[in-house]
Motif scaffolding. Structure first.
Motif, PDB file in Angstrom:
ATOM      1  N   MET A   1       0.808  -1.399   0.031  1.00  0.00           N
ATOM      2  CA  MET A   1       0.109  -0.162  -0.154  1.00  0.00           C
ATOM      3  C   MET A   1       0.734   1.231  -0.160  1.00  0.00           C
ATOM      4  O   MET A   1       0.503   2.046  -0.474  1.00  0.00           O
ATOM      5  N   GLN A   2       1.903   1.239   0.781  1.00  0.00           N
ATOM      6  CA  GLN A   2       3.035   2.363   0.652  1.00  0.00           C
ATOM      7  C   GLN A   2       3.439   2.711  -0.551  1.00  0.00           C
ATOM      8  O   GLN A   2       3.407   3.964  -1.205  1.00  0.00           O
ATOM      9  N   PHE A   3       3.884   1.571  -1.336  1.00  0.00           N
ATOM     10  CA  PHE A   3       4.584   1.787  -2.615  1.00  0.00           C
ATOM     11  C   PHE A   3       3.266   2.316  -3.775  1.00  0.00           C
ATOM     12  O   PHE A   3       3.596   3.249  -4.542  1.00  0.00           O
ATOM     13  N   GLU A   4       2.057   1.721  -3.586  1.00  0.00           N
ATOM     14  CA  GLU A   4       0.966   2.409  -4.344  1.00  0.00           C
ATOM     15  C   GLU A   4       0.722   3.690  -4.306  1.00  0.00           C
ATOM     16  O   GLU A   4       0.390   4.378  -5.163  1.00  0.00           O
ATOM     17  N   PHE A   5       0.689   4.085  -3.033  1.00  0.00           N
ATOM     18  CA  PHE A   5       0.267   5.352  -2.649  1.00  0.00           C
ATOM     19  C   PHE A   5       1.337   6.438  -3.118  1.00  0.00           C
ATOM     20  O   PHE A   5       1.134   7.517  -3.739  1.00  0.00           O
ATOM     21  N   LEU A   6       2.518   5.883  -3.089  1.00  0.00           N
ATOM     22  CA  LEU A   6       3.963   6.695  -3.441  1.00  0.00           C
ATOM     23  C   LEU A   6       3.857   6.800  -4.987  1.00  0.00           C
ATOM     24  O   LEU A   6       4.114   7.863  -5.700  1.00  0.00           O
ATOM     25  N   LEU A   7       3.243   5.742  -5.664  1.00  0.00           N
ATOM     26  CA  LEU A   7       3.215   5.963  -7.162  1.00  0.00           C
ATOM     27  C   LEU A   7       2.230   6.977  -7.641  1.00  0.00           C
ATOM     28  O   LEU A   7       2.342   7.354  -8.782  1.00  0.00           O
ATOM     29  N   GLU A   8       1.074   6.613  -6.917  1.00  0.00           N
ATOM     30  CA  GLU A   8       0.137   7.512  -7.046  1.00  0.00           C
ATOM     31  C   GLU A   8       0.499   9.087  -7.056  1.00  0.00           C
ATOM     32  O   GLU A   8      -0.010  10.067  -7.795  1.00  0.00           O
ATOM     33  N   GLN A   9       1.290   9.493  -5.811  1.00  0.00           N
ATOM     34  CA  GLN A   9       1.878  10.878  -5.925  1.00  0.00           C
ATOM     35  C   GLN A   9       2.624  11.035  -7.025  1.00  0.00           C
ATOM     36  O   GLN A   9       2.779  12.340  -7.307  1.00  0.00           O
ATOM     37  N   VAL A  10       3.417  10.298  -7.563  1.00  0.00           N
ATOM     38  CA  VAL A  10       4.336  10.468  -8.767  1.00  0.00           C
ATOM     39  C   VAL A  10       3.444  10.752  -9.852  1.00  0.00           C
ATOM     40  O   VAL A  10       3.737  11.715 -10.616  1.00  0.00           O
ATOM     41  N   VAL A  11       2.191   9.913 -10.061  1.00  0.00           N
ATOM     42  CA  VAL A  11       1.298  10.389 -11.387  1.00  0.00           C
ATOM     43  C   VAL A  11       0.760  11.783 -10.899  1.00  0.00           C
ATOM     44  O   VAL A  11       0.837  12.630 -11.880  1.00  0.00           O
ATOM     45  N   ASN A  12       0.444  11.908  -9.709  1.00  0.00           N
ATOM     46  CA  ASN A  12      -0.333  13.436  -9.442  1.00  0.00           C
ATOM     47  C   ASN A  12       0.962  14.264  -9.604  1.00  0.00           C
ATOM     48  O   ASN A  12       0.520  15.648 -10.173  1.00  0.00           O
ATOM     49  N   GLY A  13       2.384  14.122  -9.466  1.00  0.00           N
ATOM     50  CA  GLY A  13       3.254  15.081  -9.742  1.00  0.00           C
ATOM     51  C   GLY A  13       3.675  15.450 -11.152  1.00  0.00           C
ATOM     52  O   GLY A  13       3.883  16.402 -11.636  1.00  0.00           O
ATOM     53  N   LEU A  14       3.296  14.331 -11.861  1.00  0.00           N
ATOM     54  CA  LEU A  14       3.531  14.490 -13.492  1.00  0.00           C
ATOM     55  C   LEU A  14       2.330  15.401 -13.753  1.00  0.00           C
ATOM     56  O   LEU A  14       2.669  16.306 -14.706  1.00  0.00           O
ATOM     57  N   VAL A  15       1.160  15.213 -13.301  1.00  0.00           N
ATOM     58  CA  VAL A  15      -0.023  16.080 -13.787  1.00  0.00           C
ATOM     59  C   VAL A  15       0.469  17.491 -13.505  1.00  0.00           C
ATOM     60  O   VAL A  15       0.226  18.588 -14.128  1.00  0.00           O
ATOM     61  N   LEU A  16       0.942  17.836 -12.018  1.00  0.00           N
ATOM     62  CA  LEU A  16       1.299  19.179 -11.733  1.00  0.00           C
ATOM     63  C   LEU A  16       2.466  19.535 -12.349  1.00  0.00           C
ATOM     64  O   LEU A  16       2.465  20.840 -12.856  1.00  0.00           O
ATOM     65  N   GLY A  17       3.560  18.878 -12.941  1.00  0.00           N
ATOM     66  CA  GLY A  17       4.599  19.294 -13.867  1.00  0.00           C
ATOM     67  C   GLY A  17       3.877  19.687 -14.949  1.00  0.00           C
ATOM     68  O   GLY A  17       4.603  20.582 -15.553  1.00  0.00           O
ATOM     69  N   GLY A  18       2.946  19.024 -15.468  1.00  0.00           N
ATOM     70  CA  GLY A  18       2.450  19.426 -16.674  1.00  0.00           C
ATOM     71  C   GLY A  18       1.678  20.637 -16.768  1.00  0.00           C
ATOM     72  O   GLY A  18       1.729  21.559 -17.743  1.00  0.00           O
ATOM     73  N   TYR A  19       0.971  21.012 -15.716  1.00  0.00           N
ATOM     74  CA  TYR A  19       0.473  22.321 -15.354  1.00  0.00           C
ATOM     75  C   TYR A  19       1.499  23.307 -15.321  1.00  0.00           C
ATOM     76  O   TYR A  19       1.565  24.474 -15.896  1.00  0.00           O
ATOM     77  N   TYR A  20       2.560  23.066 -14.643  1.00  0.00           N
ATOM     78  CA  TYR A  20       3.826  24.025 -14.442  1.00  0.00           C
ATOM     79  C   TYR A  20       4.400  24.387 -16.103  1.00  0.00           C
ATOM     80  O   TYR A  20       4.735  25.441 -16.489  1.00  0.00           O
ATOM     81  N   LEU A  21       4.353  23.171 -16.962  1.00  0.00           N
ATOM     82  CA  LEU A  21       4.983  23.072 -18.229  1.00  0.00           C
ATOM     83  C   LEU A  21       4.301  24.232 -18.983  1.00  0.00           C
ATOM     84  O   LEU A  21       5.022  24.998 -19.921  1.00  0.00           O
ATOM     85  N   LEU A  22       2.808  24.050 -19.211  1.00  0.00           N
ATOM     86  CA  LEU A  22       2.234  24.874 -19.834  1.00  0.00           C
ATOM     87  C   LEU A  22       2.315  26.639 -19.541  1.00  0.00           C
ATOM     88  O   LEU A  22       2.371  27.048 -20.586  1.00  0.00           O
ATOM     89  N   VAL A  23       2.960  26.649 -18.305  1.00  0.00           N
ATOM     90  CA  VAL A  23       3.041  28.412 -18.047  1.00  0.00           C
ATOM     91  C   VAL A  23       4.418  28.448 -18.372  1.00  0.00           C
ATOM     92  O   VAL A  23       4.686  29.575 -19.058  1.00  0.00           O
ATOM     93  N   ALA A  24       5.466  27.490 -17.845  1.00  0.00           N
ATOM     94  CA  ALA A  24       6.886  28.008 -17.958  1.00  0.00           C
ATOM     95  C   ALA A  24       7.566  28.105 -19.423  1.00  0.00           C
ATOM     96  O   ALA A  24       8.205  28.663 -19.708  1.00  0.00           O
ATOM     97  N   LEU A  25       6.803  27.126 -20.229  1.00  0.00           N
ATOM     98  CA  LEU A  25       7.356  27.038 -21.566  1.00  0.00           C
ATOM     99  C   LEU A  25       7.117  28.393 -22.322  1.00  0.00           C
ATOM    100  O   LEU A  25       7.869  28.600 -23.101  1.00  0.00           O
ATOM    101  N   GLY A  26       5.745  28.978 -22.285  1.00  0.00           N
ATOM    102  CA  GLY A  26       5.549  30.038 -22.826  1.00  0.00           C
ATOM    103  C   GLY A  26       6.433  31.178 -22.341  1.00  0.00           C
ATOM    104  O   GLY A  26       7.071  32.048 -23.004  1.00  0.00           O
TER     105      GLY A  26
END
Length: 291
Positions: A1-26
């Motif tokens: 469960m600990q690993f699964e939760f950590l992986l879920e946070q990584v995916v959420n982090g990728l979403v957050l990174g995509g959010y940052y990317l749209l702003v930072a790239l421009g």
């Protein structure tokens, strides 16, 4: 469960990174080509979110998320023509002060039009709920955002590396004197770059409006992180900004997993470490002033 939760946070982090990317790239494109430190960039992100919320109640989310960045991109023409164009060859501090003032004006204008209270919109019905992959649970809407960011990233890369427009822009970043010697005017290309940059910021605001708080100061909130991403990635580097945005998102997601209060601090620690090893950022290139 600990690993699964950590992986879920990584995916959420990728979403957050995509959010940052749209702003930072421009933000990175505008600075790389024009030499402008655009502190008003966050205002276009906020406008994208507010316009999307406004139109969603009338047209639905699908049309709104398309119209909003297009409307803001058209506003970028006026922004470049009447404001930025005056400062390409001026002291960079002047453009910084002007865009900072414009950001303050834009924030107050948003308060006058939509009020100071936060507004919100709902996730589209078809993208509510979660997708189960093995033992993992992922939000449908967040997966949609990941897909959109991936498509945008590929589209921008193709535009910059497979078209004559992109070749001129990349040459203008590295050797503007040679571009001028060939008789190519960078001015029309700069207008297009500003449109693209502010449109990307607005797209980020539109897609994240259903899952974040839409308020007048949201542009100022995102600007700090966008600058961190650009600095970590390196000025003038497309892939540098992409890697930095995703890295910042994942690091923040993992840090929150272990200590919620450490999420914000983790990205600044990451920036410190990267600049200590590579002062130009991960993939920073040599930049010459736009003329």
């Amino acid at each position: 469960m600990q690993f699964e939760f950590l992986l879920e946070q990584v995916v959420n982090g990728l979403v957050l990174g995509g959010y940052y990317l749209l702003v930072a790239l421009g933000l990175s494109l505008i600075f790389s080509v024009g030499g402008i430190v655009n502190l008003a960039h966050g205002a276009f992100y906020a406008l994208g979110a507010y316009i999307c919320v406004e139109l969603t109640s009338r047209l639905g989310f699908g049309p709104s998320v398309v119209i909003s960045p297009l409307a803001v991109a058209l506003l970028g023409i006026l922004f470049e023509r009447f404001i930025l164009r005056r400062f390409y060859t001026a002291d960079p501090i002047l453009s910084l002060l002007v865009t900072f003032g414009l950001a303050m004006v834009a924030e107050q204008a948003i308060r006058m039009i939509w009020g100071a209270a936060p507004v919100s919109t709902e996730i589209p019905q078809s993208f509510r709920g979660s997708v189960i992959v093995g033992d993992f649970l992922f939000s449908r809407y967040r997966l949609l955002i990941l897909g959109v960011v991936a498509l945008v990233m590929v589209g921008i890369w193709l535009l910059l590396h497979k078209t004559s427009f992109g070749r001129v822009v990349r040459a203008g970043i590295q050797r503007p004197d040679m571009v001028a010697a060939l008789g190519i005017r960078l001015q029309p290309h700069m207008t297009a770059v500003v449109m693209l940059g502010v449109g990307l910021a607005a797209l980020g605001g539109a897609f994240f409006a259903p899952i974040t708080t839409v308020h007048p100061a949201m542009g100022a909130d995102i600007m700090t992180i966008a600058f961190v991403v650009v600095v970590i990635g390196g000025l003038g580097s497309f892939w540098g900004v992409v890697i930095a945005a995703l890295l910042v998102g994942v690091v923040r997601g993992i840090a929150i997993h272990f200590e919620p209060a450490a999420g914000e601090a983790s990205i600044y620690i990451l920036m410190f470490v990267v600049l200590l090893v590579r002062p130009r950022g991960l993939l920073g290139e040599r930049i010459e002033k736009f003329e």
